[in-house]
Design a protein around this motif. Structure first.
Motif, PDB file in Angstrom:
ATOM      1  N   THR A 284     -34.662 -14.066  -1.874  1.00 58.80           N
ATOM      2  CA  THR A 284     -33.659 -13.323  -1.474  1.00 58.80           C
ATOM      3  C   THR A 284     -32.359 -13.594  -2.070  1.00 58.80           C
ATOM      4  O   THR A 284     -31.540 -12.956  -2.484  1.00 58.80           O
ATOM      5  N   LEU A 285     -32.188 -15.014  -2.701  1.00 56.64           N
ATOM      6  CA  LEU A 285     -31.087 -15.263  -3.389  1.00 56.64           C
ATOM      7  C   LEU A 285     -30.935 -14.321  -4.951  1.00 56.64           C
ATOM      8  O   LEU A 285     -30.615 -13.833  -5.408  1.00 56.64           O
ATOM      9  N   ARG A 286     -32.326 -14.559  -5.540  1.00 58.41           N
ATOM     10  CA  ARG A 286     -32.431 -13.918  -6.731  1.00 58.41           C
ATOM     11  C   ARG A 286     -32.028 -12.510  -6.420  1.00 58.41           C
ATOM     12  O   ARG A 286     -31.510 -11.577  -7.369  1.00 58.41           O
ATOM     13  N   GLU A 287     -32.787 -11.665  -5.472  1.00 58.84           N
ATOM     14  CA  GLU A 287     -32.301 -10.187  -5.237  1.00 58.84           C
ATOM     15  C   GLU A 287     -30.857  -9.939  -4.966  1.00 58.84           C
ATOM     16  O   GLU A 287     -30.337  -9.061  -5.491  1.00 58.84           O
ATOM     17  N   ALA A 288     -30.065 -11.057  -4.208  1.00 60.78           N
ATOM     18  CA  ALA A 288     -28.799 -10.605  -4.276  1.00 60.78           C
ATOM     19  C   ALA A 288     -27.999 -10.903  -5.425  1.00 60.78           C
ATOM     20  O   ALA A 288     -27.008 -10.016  -5.670  1.00 60.78           O
ATOM     21  N   LEU A 289     -28.441 -11.624  -6.413  1.00 62.50           N
ATOM     22  CA  LEU A 289     -27.635 -11.788  -7.763  1.00 62.50           C
ATOM     23  C   LEU A 289     -28.235 -10.431  -8.534  1.00 62.50           C
ATOM     24  O   LEU A 289     -27.329  -9.779  -9.336  1.00 62.50           O
TER      25      LEU A 289
END
Length: 390
Positions: free
Chosen positions: A180-185
């Motif tokens: 989820t964090l990677r996708e947001a970035l």
């Protein structure tokens, strides 16, 4: 008498710039420190004779929920976690702070003059934090703001997966949280490409997106990511993602950083450690220990102490530092962890964290060393004004 000037005389000055304290005077002009040391006292100023009392820069807690999780308010004062989406990067802690929260008063009575107020850790991306002074003459929060956009909150570990597992949605695992964090970035990087195309061709300009704007500030190194990570593997994940996307960050809580200290030291991200007092409240905090502060400090890392208020009452910031000294931490290093180190971590060392000419006149005066549990705060000055007299 000039109301703009105050002279604190006959004090034992712990400047933090200097390792050893010394007796001297301190001159305040308006909201700044004008002179420190041995100098003639101007005739046109208010003189406060400290009679040998101990003088410190105002203490700093670099990770709190002051004003957004109000003391004793229950649901009505619980505004720190918007648990409706794993990514709430569009939120600002500033919009939820109640300056009348009694926690601010407790802070000032302990000589804690500045706090970083940040959203909670229920979401993978929680929102933007703000540095505030813990006192002002009115209750408008803007009068206390030192630095907005002081960090974007992110969280790994137990909290996000617990929240969203109960909702039967992603993230329900540590894998899901990292993804989820990677996708947001990645989404923010794609938004940046669209913005660039929009500059070339106005017809291709994307609609404004507050979440992605704030994440772009992280990617463009205009604001650090403040990553909640207790367990060693979560700390390693935070480092992994920071290296992948090349952003600046601090590791918040860092309960097991001492278990992988050599690895953490390779990257030299600042650590905000705590809450260190009390029993472990979760599985991921079972290895927390006050001994970690010495281990991390000895490795050359920039370490600060936090109460995570209201997890611990904010005045226990000083108690945590004192107990770390009992566990072997050098006293001077402990003082740095509640003064200049958090100032550096928040990007405010030019204004806060030491008694030096030109810095904010945020000052704590104690009758004895604050690491003595019977010590009393005699005065707290914020921006040169007396906010508390004990």
């Amino acid at each position: 008498m000039n109301a703009r000037k105050k002279a604190l005389v006959n004090g034992l000055l712990y400047t933090i710039k200097d390792r050893e304290p010394f007796y001297g005077n301190l001159l305040i002009e308006d909201d700044k420190i004008a002179k420190v040391g041995d100098f003639s006292i101007p005739e046109d100023c208010e003189v406060i004779d400290l009679n040998g009392a101990l003088v410190f820069p105002g203490f700093i807690d670099p990770h709190t929920h002051l004003g957004i999780y109000e003391q004793g308010m229950g649901f009505e004062g619980a505004d720190g976690n918007e648990l409706t989406s794993p990514n709430t990067a569009n939120l600002f802690a500033l919009d939820a702070i109640n300056p009348s929260d009694s926690g601010f008063t407790d802070a000032i009575k302990a000589g804690i003059t500045t706090s970083f107020v940040i959203p909670g850790s229920g979401n993978v991306v929680g929102g933007v934090g703000v540095v505030v002074k813990n006192w002002s003459e009115n209750i408008i929060i803007e009068s206390r703001v030192v630095k907005n956009y002081a960090g974007l909150k992110a969280a790994l570990g137990e909290n996000p997966k617990r929240v969203y597992n109960s909702k039967k949605m992603c993230p329900s695992t540590r894998m899901g949280t990292a993804a989820t964090l990677r996708e947001a970035l990645v989404e923010a990087l794609n938004y940046q490409r669209k913005l660039n195309k929009g500059k070339e061709n106005g017809d291709k300009e994307p609609e404004r997106n507050l979440k992605l704007e704030n994440i772009l500030k992280v990617i463009n190194k205009e604001m650090p990511l403040r990553i909640h990570a207790h367990r060693a593997d979560d700390i390693a994940t935070a480092i992994r993602i920071a290296q992948e996307f090349d952003f600046e960050m601090s590791i918040e809580h860092a309960s097991e950083a001492h278990l992988i200290v050599d690895y953490v030291a390779k990257f030299n991200y600042p650590l905000v450690v705590g809450p260190s007092l009390g029993v472990p409240s979760k599985i991921e905090t079972k290895n927390k220990t006050l001994k970690s502060l010495k281990i991390l400090s000895d490795a050359g890392l920039t370490v600060s102490i936090t109460t995570d208020h209201p997890v611990l009452p904010i005045y226990q910031l000083i108690h945590a530092a004192a107990l770390a000294v009992r566990e072997g931490l050098d006293e001077y290093e402990a003082l740095k962890m509640i003064t200049i180190n958090p100032a550096k971590t928040l990007g405010l060392e030019h204004r806060l964290g030491s008694l030096e000419e030109g810095k904010d006149a945020d000052i704590a005066v104690y009758d004895k060393h604050p690491f003595n549990f019977t010590a009393k705060c005699l005065y707290t000055f914020v921006n040169g004004k007396c906010a508390y007299k004990g």
